[in-house]
Design a protein around this motif. Sequence first.
Motif, PDB file in Angstrom:
ATOM      1  N   VAL B  82      51.338  38.211  57.149  1.00  0.00           N
ATOM      2  CA  VAL B  82      51.041  39.700  56.781  1.00  0.00           C
ATOM      3  C   VAL B  82      49.601  39.749  57.106  1.00  0.00           C
ATOM      4  O   VAL B  82      49.174  40.613  57.595  1.00  0.00           O
ATOM      5  N   GLY B  83      48.542  38.760  56.443  1.00  0.00           N
ATOM      6  CA  GLY B  83      47.237  38.874  56.604  1.00  0.00           C
ATOM      7  C   GLY B  83      46.759  38.907  57.989  1.00  0.00           C
ATOM      8  O   GLY B  83      45.809  39.709  58.298  1.00  0.00           O
ATOM      9  N   ILE B  84      47.284  38.008  58.777  1.00  0.00           N
ATOM     10  CA  ILE B  84      47.098  37.870  60.080  1.00  0.00           C
ATOM     11  C   ILE B  84      47.652  39.170  60.991  1.00  0.00           C
ATOM     12  O   ILE B  84      46.963  39.831  61.739  1.00  0.00           O
ATOM     13  N   ILE B  85      48.958  39.369  61.024  1.00  0.00           N
ATOM     14  CA  ILE B  85      49.512  40.349  61.802  1.00  0.00           C
ATOM     15  C   ILE B  85      49.623  41.838  61.085  1.00  0.00           C
ATOM     16  O   ILE B  85      48.672  42.580  61.177  1.00  0.00           O
ATOM     17  N   SER B  86      50.659  42.048  60.491  1.00  0.00           N
ATOM     18  CA  SER B  86      50.971  42.984  59.736  1.00  0.00           C
ATOM     19  C   SER B  86      52.352  42.997  59.122  1.00  0.00           C
ATOM     20  O   SER B  86      52.899  42.103  59.059  1.00  0.00           O
ATOM     21  N   LEU B  87      52.905  43.944  58.616  1.00  0.00           N
ATOM     22  CA  LEU B  87      54.261  43.805  57.805  1.00  0.00           C
ATOM     23  C   LEU B  87      55.048  44.467  58.864  1.00  0.00           C
ATOM     24  O   LEU B  87      54.971  44.986  60.097  1.00  0.00           O
ATOM     25  N   GLY B  88      56.477  44.034  58.595  1.00  0.00           N
ATOM     26  CA  GLY B  88      57.717  44.538  59.703  1.00  0.00           C
ATOM     27  C   GLY B  88      58.347  43.417  60.569  1.00  0.00           C
ATOM     28  O   GLY B  88      58.205  42.367  59.979  1.00  0.00           O
ATOM     29  N   VAL B  89      58.823  43.894  61.546  1.00  0.00           N
ATOM     30  CA  VAL B  89      59.616  43.007  62.508  1.00  0.00           C
ATOM     31  C   VAL B  89      58.752  41.961  62.958  1.00  0.00           C
ATOM     32  O   VAL B  89      59.463  40.628  63.092  1.00  0.00           O
ATOM     33  N   VAL B  90      57.690  42.098  63.659  1.00  0.00           N
ATOM     34  CA  VAL B  90      56.934  41.105  64.183  1.00  0.00           C
ATOM     35  C   VAL B  90      56.861  40.052  63.621  1.00  0.00           C
ATOM     36  O   VAL B  90      57.175  38.678  64.007  1.00  0.00           O
ATOM     37  N   PRO B  91      56.097  39.898  62.466  1.00  0.00           N
ATOM     38  CA  PRO B  91      55.730  38.734  61.627  1.00  0.00           C
ATOM     39  C   PRO B  91      57.338  38.056  61.165  1.00  0.00           C
ATOM     40  O   PRO B  91      57.289  36.956  60.997  1.00  0.00           O
ATOM     41  N   ILE B 163      63.993  36.226  53.392  1.00  0.00           N
ATOM     42  CA  ILE B 163      62.686  36.220  52.874  1.00  0.00           C
ATOM     43  C   ILE B 163      61.864  37.133  53.665  1.00  0.00           C
ATOM     44  O   ILE B 163      60.763  37.562  53.407  1.00  0.00           O
ATOM     45  N   ALA B 164      62.265  37.402  54.924  1.00  0.00           N
ATOM     46  CA  ALA B 164      61.697  38.592  55.954  1.00  0.00           C
ATOM     47  C   ALA B 164      61.484  39.803  55.149  1.00  0.00           C
ATOM     48  O   ALA B 164      60.748  40.468  55.357  1.00  0.00           O
ATOM     49  N   ALA B 165      62.451  40.090  54.208  1.00  0.00           N
ATOM     50  CA  ALA B 165      62.303  41.399  53.374  1.00  0.00           C
ATOM     51  C   ALA B 165      60.937  41.300  52.693  1.00  0.00           C
ATOM     52  O   ALA B 165      60.350  42.630  52.422  1.00  0.00           O
ATOM     53  N   PHE B 166      60.361  40.222  52.164  1.00  0.00           N
ATOM     54  CA  PHE B 166      59.191  39.999  51.745  1.00  0.00           C
ATOM     55  C   PHE B 166      57.951  40.736  52.454  1.00  0.00           C
ATOM     56  O   PHE B 166      57.113  41.122  51.915  1.00  0.00           O
ATOM     57  N   VAL B 167      58.178  40.866  53.884  1.00  0.00           N
ATOM     58  CA  VAL B 167      57.091  41.271  54.580  1.00  0.00           C
ATOM     59  C   VAL B 167      57.764  42.481  55.274  1.00  0.00           C
ATOM     60  O   VAL B 167      57.327  43.078  56.280  1.00  0.00           O
ATOM     61  N   LEU B 168      58.621  43.019  54.467  1.00  0.00           N
ATOM     62  CA  LEU B 168      59.153  44.441  54.761  1.00  0.00           C
ATOM     63  C   LEU B 168      60.025  44.272  56.133  1.00  0.00           C
ATOM     64  O   LEU B 168      60.155  45.072  56.947  1.00  0.00           O
ATOM     65  N   GLY B 169      60.540  42.980  56.525  1.00  0.00           N
ATOM     66  CA  GLY B 169      61.469  43.028  57.585  1.00  0.00           C
ATOM     67  C   GLY B 169      62.938  43.507  57.413  1.00  0.00           C
ATOM     68  O   GLY B 169      63.113  43.739  56.550  1.00  0.00           O
ATOM     69  N   PRO B 170      63.471  43.564  58.601  1.00  0.00           N
ATOM     70  CA  PRO B 170      64.918  43.858  58.605  1.00  0.00           C
ATOM     71  C   PRO B 170      65.879  43.118  57.755  1.00  0.00           C
ATOM     72  O   PRO B 170      65.312  41.832  57.798  1.00  0.00           O
ATOM     73  N   GLY B 171      67.070  43.440  57.449  1.00  0.00           N
ATOM     74  CA  GLY B 171      68.096  42.509  56.836  1.00  0.00           C
ATOM     75  C   GLY B 171      68.411  42.754  55.364  1.00  0.00           C
ATOM     76  O   GLY B 171      67.817  43.625  54.724  1.00  0.00           O
TER      77      GLY B 171
END
Lengths: 425, 224
Positions: B82-91, B163-171
């Motif tokens: 999150v620090g390096i890239i951003s929130l969401g799908v990519v990380p 755990i991807a939900a933690f960076v606001l990923g899908p699922g």
Amino acid sequence: MSESTTSASTSSASSTATSGATAADGDSGGPAAARAASHGERILLDGVTKRYPGQHKAAVDDVTLEIPAGEIVMLVGPSGCGKTTTMKMINRLIEPTGGRILIGDEDVTHKNADDLRRRIGYVIQGAGLFPHYTVGDNIGLVPNLLKWDKSRTRKRVEELLDMVGLDPGQFRDRYPRQLSGGQQQRVGVARALAADPPVLLMDEPFGAVDPITRQRLQDELLRLQEELRKTIVFVTHDFDEAVKLGDRIAILQEGSEVVQYDTPEQILAAPANDFVEGFVGSGAALKQLTLTRVRDVDLHEAAVAKVGGDARSAITKARELGRKWVIVLDEEERPQRWVPVDELEKSGTLGSVTRNLDLEVVNTASTLQDALDQMLTSSHGVVVVTGRRNRYEGVIRVETIMAAMQSMQSAAHRAETVTPTGARS
Amino acid sequence: MTAASKGYPMGFWSFVQDRAPVLASDAWQHFSLVVQSLAISTVLGLALAVLVYRSPAGSAAANAFSAIGLTIPSYALLGLMVGIISLGVVPSVIGLVFYGTLPILRNAIVGLSGVDKTLVESARGMGMSPTAVLLKLEIPLAWPIVMTGIRVSGQMLMGVAAIAAFVLGPGLGGFIFSGISRFGGANATNSIVAGTVGILILAVILDLLLTVVSRLTTSRGIRV
């Protein structure tokens, strides 16, 4: 070695031609010889050397060897002598560090290795079949590399399966693990022959199968070779195998030094030195017996009687020959068992003779060695010989075998005095 | 709907029925995230294995990398991303691919180096190029072991994807996280259980699918 030595020892091979393979050499000038020229190609190793970095001694040290077209040359030697290395330099699985290699008249030392290998059949111990390919796909491997079209490859696969004695319909779609060791090895030979290469390299191909299967595979290889006349380089550590299969044997010492290069007859009769003698072993005289087939010697007559026939003539015949036993045949002339003359005299009839399943019998295609083996288990001092359809042909006596051995030895000695023993490098 | 909006706890089944459309869409996204990440991981793992399997040092390094990589907590790695890239799908995808590659890489090295050397030599002896040997002999023979690695990865990624939900990923991780953050509140437990069971079901489905794929892509000659 020189050209003249080659031709000299070739002629000595055909003059003592006895084994199935060399017998075909005899009709030189015939159609077989014409075909031979188009099939095998000569291989010449010229001062070939392999030196591994950091090793003091060369693994293969300056080997010069000419393998005549259409012959089977056996490389024999103790393990670690460099025989396999020498062979693998022909298809450049191991790159030589010195010298050159010619196939036909072409120097292949620096040719593209993959192209070269597609022209050289390669058979290894345990066949090396791809387990995830069917038998048909395995045989079609090299044709596919050569981009043959599908129908041509398919036809070739069928032809080859037929040739090695496997029914194409039954075996083409099987996987290697569904085959016995002997069948796998047959497929291995078929795969090596797929693109009809002039040269075949065989690296202890029959080392991993049981003795009976091995003998059969050897017989089949000789039968195939009579037709195909390929140039075959065959590595083995089994001297008996070398004698049986080889038109010529190269006995190698450490560093792949060629100690003696000659016909099996010559090597058995006149080993070049103590090393060869040790390798040949004490049974050298006996080993010559594997060079001769039963059909090559004169058979003896025995007293013969037919089931249901008249016993008296058989008794008279036995007396004439000074024998106490009569061999009884069935209506189709297949030998059944030995019957003592006394018993015949008593009964006077041959009504009920049952077949002795353990009767010692050899075929006309068997070697004298096989005949001697049978003789040792027989109580008659003779072995019954059968020909086609197991018909009675005669008997072979121990005297015949002894005589054959003596004539082989004297013939070899005569040849020895005419021709100096072949290449030594 | 009414019970939930009033904040009363409701039964698990009515909770699931109530949120069926959201659950289904999250489940689909979860599954899709895992499968796509797994596909990238397979290509990456196999490619890395092909690069290193012939060298003992390279194989050892790759195995060490794989062993150490798997000990990094996924929570920490995703947080770092999150620090390096951003929130969401990519990380999320990057994190999943990282974890997914490791077991596949390890198994592919084992599989490739386990191919019988005499077979490779006989293939070379027949005039097959090194590339042909790799594609027609080594990878097909290593394939069952590679597939086992893919299945292990698939199971692991199902969990990591939560755990991807933690960076606001899908699922389906969203259900678990919202449940945890409202712990003790209405439907908190239902939310956690729905997310977890959903992931379990997806994991079973994925494993069944991979088993079928493995069977279809393995030659009959080497099937056990």
